[in-house]
Design an enzyme around this catalytic site. Structure first.
Site, PDB file in Angstrom:
ATOM      1  N   ARG A 162      69.096  53.286  26.194  1.00  0.00           N
ATOM      2  CA  ARG A 162      67.822  53.778  25.642  1.00  0.00           C
ATOM      3  C   ARG A 162      68.059  54.868  24.602  1.00  0.00           C
ATOM      4  NH1 ARG A 162      65.168  58.143  29.634  1.00  0.00           N
ATOM      5  NH2 ARG A 162      66.953  58.611  30.939  1.00  0.00           N
ATOM      6  N   SER A 164      60.818  58.923  27.739  1.00  0.00           N
ATOM      7  CA  SER A 164      61.714  58.098  28.555  1.00  0.00           C
ATOM      8  C   SER A 164      62.386  56.991  27.741  1.00  0.00           C
ATOM      9  CB  SER A 164      60.930  57.460  29.703  1.00  0.00           C
ATOM     10  OG  SER A 164      60.334  58.464  30.499  1.00  0.00           O
ATOM     11  N   GLU A 185      49.025  49.675  28.153  1.00  0.00           N
ATOM     12  CA  GLU A 185      50.031  48.814  27.522  1.00  0.00           C
ATOM     13  C   GLU A 185      49.428  47.590  26.845  1.00  0.00           C
ATOM     14  OE1 GLU A 185      50.039  49.744  30.765  1.00  0.00           O
ATOM     15  OE2 GLU A 185      51.490  51.373  30.657  1.00  0.00           O
ATOM     16  N   PHE A 197      56.386  47.834  32.798  1.00  0.00           N
ATOM     17  CA  PHE A 197      55.006  47.965  32.305  1.00  0.00           C
ATOM     18  C   PHE A 197      54.749  47.101  31.065  1.00  0.00           C
ATOM     19  CE2 PHE A 197      55.631  52.323  34.307  1.00  0.00           C
ATOM     20  CZ  PHE A 197      55.227  51.861  35.560  1.00  0.00           C
ATOM     21  N   HIS A 229      64.413  51.296  31.183  1.00  0.00           N
ATOM     22  CA  HIS A 229      64.470  51.373  32.651  1.00  0.00           C
ATOM     23  C   HIS A 229      64.451  49.985  33.281  1.00  0.00           C
ATOM     24  CE1 HIS A 229      63.536  55.405  31.463  1.00  0.00           C
ATOM     25  NE2 HIS A 229      63.459  55.861  32.695  1.00  0.00           N
ATOM     26  N   ASP A 280      63.615  55.902  41.354  1.00  0.00           N
ATOM     27  CA  ASP A 280      62.172  55.657  41.221  1.00  0.00           C
ATOM     28  C   ASP A 280      61.708  54.548  42.177  1.00  0.00           C
ATOM     29  OD1 ASP A 280      61.426  57.578  39.427  1.00  0.00           O
ATOM     30  OD2 ASP A 280      61.595  56.297  37.650  1.00  0.00           O
ATOM     31  N   ARG A 296      68.026  52.915  31.866  1.00  0.00           N
ATOM     32  CA  ARG A 296      67.731  54.332  32.016  1.00  0.00           C
ATOM     33  C   ARG A 296      69.001  55.176  32.012  1.00  0.00           C
ATOM     34  NH1 ARG A 296      67.902  58.287  35.832  1.00  0.00           N
ATOM     35  NH2 ARG A 296      66.220  59.825  35.792  1.00  0.00           N
TER      36      ARG A 296
END
Lengths: 313, 278
Positions: free
Chosen positions: A11, A37, A58, A83, A108, A116, A166
């Protein structure tokens, strides 16, 4: 906030690429409250006038990106991989069907995401986007290749989905070698004639480690970083089928529909060699450290090793 | 037709005649296809005729002209209304229009920008058009372009959550060039909106989301024209016209009749419809 130093997460490479892409005035960035993020925040900081914040929404973000693409912009929209899936039908009907060039990034991705827990660990994104006609699907293995492949999207004439990770992963490339990468072309990182390991994302470094272990027993393994899941580099797979006794695929993703499925689908037409898939079997993840979860889900270099050995025995 | 430098040049009675011709096209093409959505096409057509007749800047000979105004038909099943006006404006031929829903036709079942000159959005899945229009409006602002963005949605359609995501974002980003029309015809696929899931006071809801709202009779051509001018002149915040309409307007047996949401007229019904629309 600054661009990462050596050995970041993929990322980070995405964020660095967006910064470099900013010199093209057509490039716009869209965020859904996860720019810090996904690392699009780097672009936002430098180019607020070309960054659109759409809040935690989104579906709207994806169609706003489509509208901008229809008006001459090159939109890069990002959120967590999981998402983006909330807007899957939006990508299918609003972006890909009219052929609008929107570049979607899901960070992620995979169970490597860690503590998470399962709600944030997309293990089906590659499968989903792979089913959409005309969609390019990319999953880089380190920060430098992520940066390079994202830069190449500027001249890419199809909508795309890029999955980033991530957490930090070992670098498979340096500043020079990553420039040889090309969207749609797998990258051979190591050569051997007994078995071919085709991996993507965080599993590429695991594949290298497995190949090193195999070499101790005199087994030669080719390792391919298949950073582009679609379009799949079938020429390279055909070459591997000719050269090796079997193929092992490795991905931090469900074995249903991902890289392993894509490779198997192709080889099912051509025939040739047996295939083993290392990936998440049909189950959800849970909270834990990335390494612990990879152990639990059976997606470490040891699992690749076992698959190679069983295939060759 | 070249409307690149649009001046209001059609009289109210000419707009009414244009809408009447479109109504005839609508029932004929749906009859020829044996399928389609007459109800929501007939409720929307007066507004669409007024928009294309007097407001939108476009060039039928250069459909991709980048500074054209955009008309985004979010309720994409009302495609016959769009095809009828595109034919009248010279974007497509009568043959194109009458091949609606046939294999290989440029007139797909739901409006699709990939297939039809003059169509700016690929619809068919409800609730997405306002978001797309917001994207067009944001791009126009970044380019300092004067182009206006018009989006039409149905009242059943706004049951989709994405519509309200877009409504909230449009206010936050203060996109004054974004103009929304809600075709409040009170009927959706299965039944009346009030039976399926009433959407209530749409104007008040949009007002509370920060939009400037005008409510009109969507079949009164003078009111329609005034509302379009009002919406176009407001450039500091997004504007919405809530047009109260009658589903199937103009054909007696289709009016206010849920069964003609998505059903083609048979031969006898077409004959009656065309008589009523003469």
């Amino acid at each position: 906030m600054s661009a990462p130093s050596a050995g970041g997460a993929s990322r980070d490479g995405y964020g660095s690429a967006l910064l470099r892409l900013a010199s093209d005035p057509r490039v716009v960035v869209l965020e859904a409250d996860l720019g810090k993020s996904t690392k699009s925040c780097l672009f936002r900081e430098a180019n607020p006038e070309r960054t659109v914040s759409l809040g935690i929404a989104e579906q709207n973000m994806i169609l706003v990106a489509a509208g901008m693409a229809s008006s001459g912009k090159i939109p890069f929209a990002s959120t967590f991989a999981i998402f983006t899936e909330r807007g899957f039908e939006q990508v299918r009907n609003g972006v890909a069907r009219p052929g609008l060039v929107v570049h979607l990034c899901g960070s992620h991705g995979g169970i490597h995401t860690g503590t998470d827990g399962s709600s944030a660990q997309s293990i089906e994104d590659l499968a989903l986007y792979r089913t959409i006609p005309g969609m390019t699907v990319i999953h880089p293995c380190d920060d430098l290749s992520s940066e390079e492949l994202t830069i190449q999207l500027l001249d890419h004439d199809k909508p795309s989905y890029t999955r980033t990770a991530r957490n930090k992963t070992p670098r498979m490339y340096d500043e020079e070698s990553c420039k040889k990468l090309k969207i749609g072309k797998g990258s051979k990182l190591r050569e051997g004639s007994d078995v071919a390991i085709i991996a993507c994302g965080v599993m590429v470094s695991e594949a290298i480690r497995a190949a090193e272990e195999l070499s101790k027993d005199g087994i030669g393994a080719t390792v391919v970083d298949m950073h582009t899941i679609k379009p799949l580099d079938t020429e390279l797979i055909d070459e591997l089928v000719r050269e090796c006794k079997g193929i092992v695929t490795a991905e931090d993703h469900s074995v249903i529909g991902g890289l392993g499925s894509a490779v198997s689908e192709h080889v099912s037409y051509t025939g040739g060699v047996p295939i083993r898939m290392v990936g998440v079997t049909d189950r959800f993840g849970e909270s834990g450290e990335p390494g612990e979860l990879m152990d639990l889900m059976g997606i470490t270099y040891r699992d690749i090793l076992d698959s190679c050995n069983s295939l060759l025995s | 037709m070249n409307s690149a430098d649009r001046a209001s040049d059609m009289t109210t009675s000419q707009l009414r005649e244009l809408a009447l011709r479109c109504r005839r096209h609508i029932v004929k093409m749906i009859h020829a296809a044996g399928a389609g959505h007459p109800g929501g096409s007939l409720s929307a057509i007066d507004i669409i005729a007024a928009l294309y007749g007097n407001q939108l800047r476009f060039d039928a000979n250069n459909p991709g002209w980048e500074d054209r105004d955009r008309f985004i038909m979010s309720k994409g099943h009302a495609s016959p209304a769009v095809y009828s006006i595109l034919f009248e404006m010279g974007f497509i031929t009568e043959e194109d229009m009458m091949s609606f829903r046939k294999l290989g036709s440029v007139c797909q079942g739901h409006v699709d920008m990939k297939w039809t000159n003059g169509v700016d959005f690929s619809a068919g899945s409800l609730g997405m058009g306002l978001s797309f229009g917001l994207g067009c409006a944001l791009a126009a602002r970044m380019d300092s372009s004067n182009r206006d963005i018009w989006v039409m949605v149905g009242d059943g359609e706004i049951q989709e959550g994405q519509f309200w995501e877009a409504a909230m974002a449009a206010d936050f980003h203060s996109v004054g060039k974004l103009n929304l029309i809600v075709d409040r015809n009170r009927i959706q696929n299965d039944d009346f909106v009030e039976v399926q899931m009433e959407v209530g006071d749409v104007g008040a809801k949009l007002s509370s989301f920060g939009w400037d709202v005008m409510e009109i009779d969507g079949h009164d051509m003078e009111q329609v024209s005034q509302a379009i001018q009002w919406s176009s002149s407001k450039t500091d915040s997004p504007t919405a016209i809530v047009a109260h309409t009658i589903k199937g307007k103009g054909v007696s047996f289709m009016e206010d009749n849920p069964s003609f949401h998505g059903k083609a007229p048979n031969n006898g019904e077409l004959e009656i419809a065309l008589e009523e629309l003469s």
